[in-house]
Structure formats: C-alpha cells, structure tokens
Scaffold this motif. Structure first.
Motif, mmCIF file in Angstrom:
data_model
loop_
_atom_site.group_PDB
_atom_site.id
_atom_site.type_symbol
_atom_site.label_atom_id
_atom_site.label_comp_id
_atom_site.label_asym_id
_atom_site.label_seq_id
_atom_site.Cartn_x
_atom_site.Cartn_y
_atom_site.Cartn_z
ATOM 1 N N PHE A 36 -5.799 117.958 105.329
ATOM 2 C CA PHE A 36 -4.781 118.994 105.371
ATOM 3 C C PHE A 36 -3.614 118.760 104.408
ATOM 4 N N ASN A 37 -3.519 117.556 103.865
ATOM 5 C CA ASN A 37 -2.374 117.319 102.972
ATOM 6 C C ASN A 37 -2.811 116.941 101.559
ATOM 7 N N ILE A 38 -4.058 117.171 101.270
ATOM 8 C CA ILE A 38 -4.566 116.786 99.961
ATOM 9 C C ILE A 38 -4.235 117.867 98.918
ATOM 10 N N PRO A 39 -3.540 117.505 97.845
ATOM 11 C CA PRO A 39 -3.213 118.522 96.836
ATOM 12 C C PRO A 39 -4.490 119.065 96.165
ATOM 13 N N LYS A 40 -4.439 120.319 95.789
ATOM 14 C CA LYS A 40 -5.600 121.012 95.209
ATOM 15 C C LYS A 40 -6.163 120.250 94.000
ATOM 16 N N GLU A 41 -5.251 119.776 93.150
ATOM 17 C CA GLU A 41 -5.686 119.100 91.917
ATOM 18 C C GLU A 41 -6.397 117.783 92.245
ATOM 19 N N VAL A 42 -5.928 117.122 93.312
ATOM 20 C CA VAL A 42 -6.552 115.857 93.719
ATOM 21 C C VAL A 42 -7.939 116.147 94.301
ATOM 22 N N ARG A 43 -8.038 117.236 95.050
ATOM 23 C CA ARG A 43 -9.338 117.652 95.599
ATOM 24 C C ARG A 43 -10.328 117.862 94.443
ATOM 25 N N MET A 44 -9.846 118.490 93.374
ATOM 26 C CA MET A 44 -10.731 118.739 92.220
ATOM 27 C C MET A 44 -11.182 117.423 91.596
ATOM 28 N N PHE A 45 -10.245 116.481 91.499
ATOM 29 C CA PHE A 45 -10.568 115.170 90.935
ATOM 30 C C PHE A 45 -11.618 114.472 91.812
ATOM 31 N N ILE A 46 -11.405 114.514 93.120
ATOM 32 C CA ILE A 46 -12.342 113.881 94.060
ATOM 33 C C ILE A 46 -13.727 114.524 93.952
ATOM 34 N N ASN A 47 -13.749 115.852 93.880
ATOM 35 C CA ASN A 47 -15.039 116.540 93.760
ATOM 36 C C ASN A 47 -15.763 116.142 92.477
ATOM 37 N N SER A 48 -14.982 115.942 91.400
ATOM 38 C CA SER A 48 -15.625 115.553 90.131
ATOM 39 C C SER A 48 -16.224 114.141 90.249
ATOM 40 N N ILE A 49 -15.589 113.285 91.034
ATOM 41 C CA ILE A 49 -16.131 111.930 91.260
ATOM 42 C C ILE A 49 -17.417 112.021 92.094
ATOM 43 N N ILE A 50 -17.367 112.823 93.142
ATOM 44 C CA ILE A 50 -18.541 112.938 94.024
ATOM 45 C C ILE A 50 -19.747 113.480 93.262
ATOM 46 N N LYS A 51 -19.491 114.423 92.362
ATOM 47 C CA LYS A 51 -20.598 115.053 91.632
ATOM 48 C C LYS A 51 -21.233 114.138 90.597
ATOM 49 N N LYS A 52 -20.529 113.049 90.215
ATOM 50 C CA LYS A 52 -21.050 112.169 89.148
ATOM 51 C C LYS A 52 -22.401 111.578 89.509
#
Lengths: 338, 87
Positions: free
Chosen positions: B71-87
């Motif tokens: 609930f407190n994760i910034p949108k840009e950080v979520r995008m960064f995390i998703n890019s890591i998961i997709k690697k």
C-alpha cells in the motif's frame, strides 16, 4: 465596534458582559453562537440515537484492469446476472458461498456481523501471484500462469481471505508471531471446512490441501499448504507440525504462515477424532473469545473451555474436550503446569 | 547498480529473492533513488496476506535499504520491481 467575525472567537462570558453593556452586535453574535451550539448538539444527538441499518453482505466485484489499484471499474453487483469475465463470476459466487456458510452455520451476518458489503477486486496488477485482505476488501491477482493461476478461482483462497476479515472483527489477532500464526490458522481452518463442504467431501476422502487449485504447471508441489501433513505441500513448504520445530526467525512477520502449521495439524487430528462439524462450531466459538495478543497456550485454554461448555449444552459430542486436548498435545501444545 | 530484493508474506507465504545487476545511467539512478526516498504513507496494519518488499541497492560503495508493503510502494518503484521480476 465589535465585528461579528471578531466576536466569534471571544468566550461567551465576555460576549455576555459586552451585550449587557449595550453592544448589539455582541448580543447578536451571542444569540447566533447559542443557536449554532443548539443545532450542533441536536445533530450529534441524532447521530448517537440513530440505529445503524444493517446490510446483508451485498457483493461488489471490481475489475482492476491489471493496474495496481483497487476498485478501478465495477464489474458485478449484488443480484446482477453473470458477466462475460469468468474471474468476476468466481469472486462473486465464491464470496457469496462463504458469506452464506457463516450465516447458516453461525448466524454471522457477513464479515463484521452487521452485514458489511463484501468488496472483491479481480485482475489486480500484472501476473500478480497473490490474494490479500486489506482491512476493508479483498484483492486477487491473476497469477503468472506458470507458478500460479487465477487466485479468485479457488474456493479455499476466497474463504481464507474472507475469514481474515471475520477475524479482524472478532478476535482481531495481531498479525505477528503466535497471534499472527493463529490468525493464519483460522483462515486455513475455515478455508478447509468450506472447501470440503463446497465439494461435498467426507473428511476421509478430502485432500486437506490449501491452494491446490491455484498452483500452476511449473510449481514444485501439489498445493501451498497441507493441514494433514504440514511441511509436505511443496518443495518450499517449511511449516512445522510440532512445537519441536517451531520457527523462531523474523521473516513473514515472525512466521505467521509457517508456525500456523502446528495448530493446523491439531485441527486435522481433532476433525479425525470428533468430526469436522463439531470442530467447526468449537473453532468458531473459540475465535469469538480470543483476543489480540492470544498465543498458542491461550488458544488451548480457550478452546478447552469452549469445548466443555458446548459439551454441557449437548451441542458437540461428549468426547470433544478430550479429543482436542490430545490433538494439541500431539503437536506439542500442552497446558502449562504451575 | 546491484540489487537484492526479497518479496515475502502473501497468501502463498513463500519468500522469493532476486539478485543481480541493473544497468542504469546516472539520471535514471538518481530518479530511482529519489522515488525510493519519497516519504511513504503509513503501512496498512490491517492488511493480511499482503506482500512485503525488501530492496537493497548497492551503487559503488553506497548501500541503500528500503522496505515497502502493498500500500505504500511508489508507482515508479513498483515498475522497477516488475522489471526485476521479469528478467
């Protein structure tokens, strides 16, 4: 001259003195202040006296449209016909099934006992491998299609998450350590009861698995957890089935999804001894009596008391208390001797 | 920038760790750190089965540690995390 806007912050006793000395604006302000106070008090009294209208657990399903936001678009409301999106229908149907179970079995009107609306969010995020309760509503991911599939399509997942809501309004067990493990335990207990009822399974033929319908083809295991054999559901399953193997680390809020294996196993053993119907009543009545920081010992104390009381009222079989004590003892939860 | 991310909790309850290096230019790097350091809203203490994200970033000899919930994760950080998961 005394301006109205200046007088409004002046205490009434000063206003009274000024009014007595002939200030008409202060007199007017004093009367106006009294009128506002009277109407405010009336409004507060009306609010206090109002009887809250109870709802009936109306269901609302929202489509998150694969964004990381809830309630993006309403996709189905209570009483509406099924829609084209299967996931929406799963969330709608299964949340209704769980709601009806708690109402029929325990006269519980929705999650909070007061008919709180049941709001479900589907298609949350992208390839999102989770489902959660956030204090107000439930949210389901679609899964990545490899390790996990649609979380809303598992009756046990839906029951597990809704039970978190119910726990919040009953014992509100704190979500860390042993009270957190009990919180998880109650969600798994009612997920199991409702799953077996949904599939019309007998306890001897049931698999006692949690999340078996949402694991994908590449997931290294048959389910997420096992009530019958904690620690065996998948390659990563580290749930202990006895206090000897109690997890003491800090991960997962000090092991809420890990140590729940211990009472889970006790529940399974109790069901095998006295049947799942008696256990469901005993466990639900226990949940009603627990408190925020209750631990495994507290649970044992309360559940024994509850079982004895229900035996006295002839609502459960007369071996319930002994069977439960033995089940808890088998997993290493034994009464403390003073 | 080197990263180590652990996602834990959730209904599944199986922690997942991702470790590696993410190529970024200086501008991208400073933007990410800026978003990570944003004051986050309070954690949702009523959340059950929500995921927790622990992120450790190492840039030369500097180590940054961050923790977010759903609930407190910034949108840009979520995008960064998703890019890591997709690697």
């Amino acid at each position: 001259m005394c301006q109205k806007f200046k007088c409004s912050i002046v205490p009434p006793y000063i206003l009274e003195q000024l009014a007595k000395r002939g200030s008409s604006s202060c007199k007017k302000t004093l009367l106006e202040t009294q009128r506002i106070a009277l109407s405010r008090n009336l409004a507060i009294n009306n609010l206090l006296q109002r009887i809250d209208l109870e709802g009936a657990g109306e269901r609302f399903v929202y489509d998150c449209l694969n964004e990381y936001r809830q309630q993006v678009k309403i996709s189905r409301s209570e009483g509406e016909a099924p829609v084209a999106d299967k996931t929406t229908n799963y969330a709608y149907d299964y949340s209704g099934y769980v709601r009806d179970y708690f109402k029929e079995a325990f006269m519980l009107n929705s999650i909070d006992g007061k008919g709180m609306a049941i709001r479900s969010n589907v298609h949350y995020g992208k390839d999102y491998n989770n489902a959660f309760w956030d204090g107000d509503e439930i949210t389901y991911g679609d899964g990545d299609g490899v390790q996990f599939s649609n979380f809303a399509a598992g009756i046990d997942v839906v029951a597990h998450e809704l039970t978190h809501g119910i726990t919040q309004f009953l014992g509100n067990l704190e979500y860390k350590g042993q009270s957190g493990a009990l919180n998880e335990h109650f969600s798994d207990v009612f997920a199991t009861i409702i799953k077996q009822r949904f599939y019309a399974q007998d306890i001897t033929e049931a698999d006692w698995l949690i999340g078996d319908t949402v694991v994908g083809r590449d997931f290294p295991g048959k389910a997420i957890r096992s009530m019958k054999a904690p620690g065996t559901a998948n390659q990563f399953d580290s749930q202990p089935n006895h206090m000897d193997n109690y997890y003491t680390g800090a991960s997962d809020n000090y092991g809420v999804h890990i140590n729940s294996g211990i009472p889970n196993k006790a529940f399974y053993l109790s069901c095998m001894a006295i049947g799942i119907d008696d256990c469901s009543l005993i466990w639900f009545s226990t949940l009603r009596k627990l408190w925020r920081t209750a631990n495994f010992q507290d649970m044992l104390g309360v559940i024994t008391e509850v079982a004895n009381q229900l035996m006295k009222e002839e609502k459960v079989c007369n071996t319930a208390s002994t069977a439960i004590m033995e089940s808890f003892s088998a997993v290493g939860i034994i009464p403390l001797t003073v | 920038m080197k990263y180590k991310m652990t996602i834990e909790g959730g209904f599944v309850g199986i922690p997942k760790t991702y470790q590696g290096e993410h190529r970024m230019d200086n501008k991208e790097k400073s933007q990410l750190i800026h978003h990570l350091q944003k004051t986050s809203p309070k954690r949702n203490t009523n959340a059950r089965d929500a995921l927790t994200y622990h992120l450790e970033l190492t840039d030369l000899d500097r180590v940054y540690n961050f923790e977010f919930d759903e609930f407190n994760i910034p949108k840009e950080v979520r995008m960064f995390i998703n890019s890591i998961i997709k690697k």
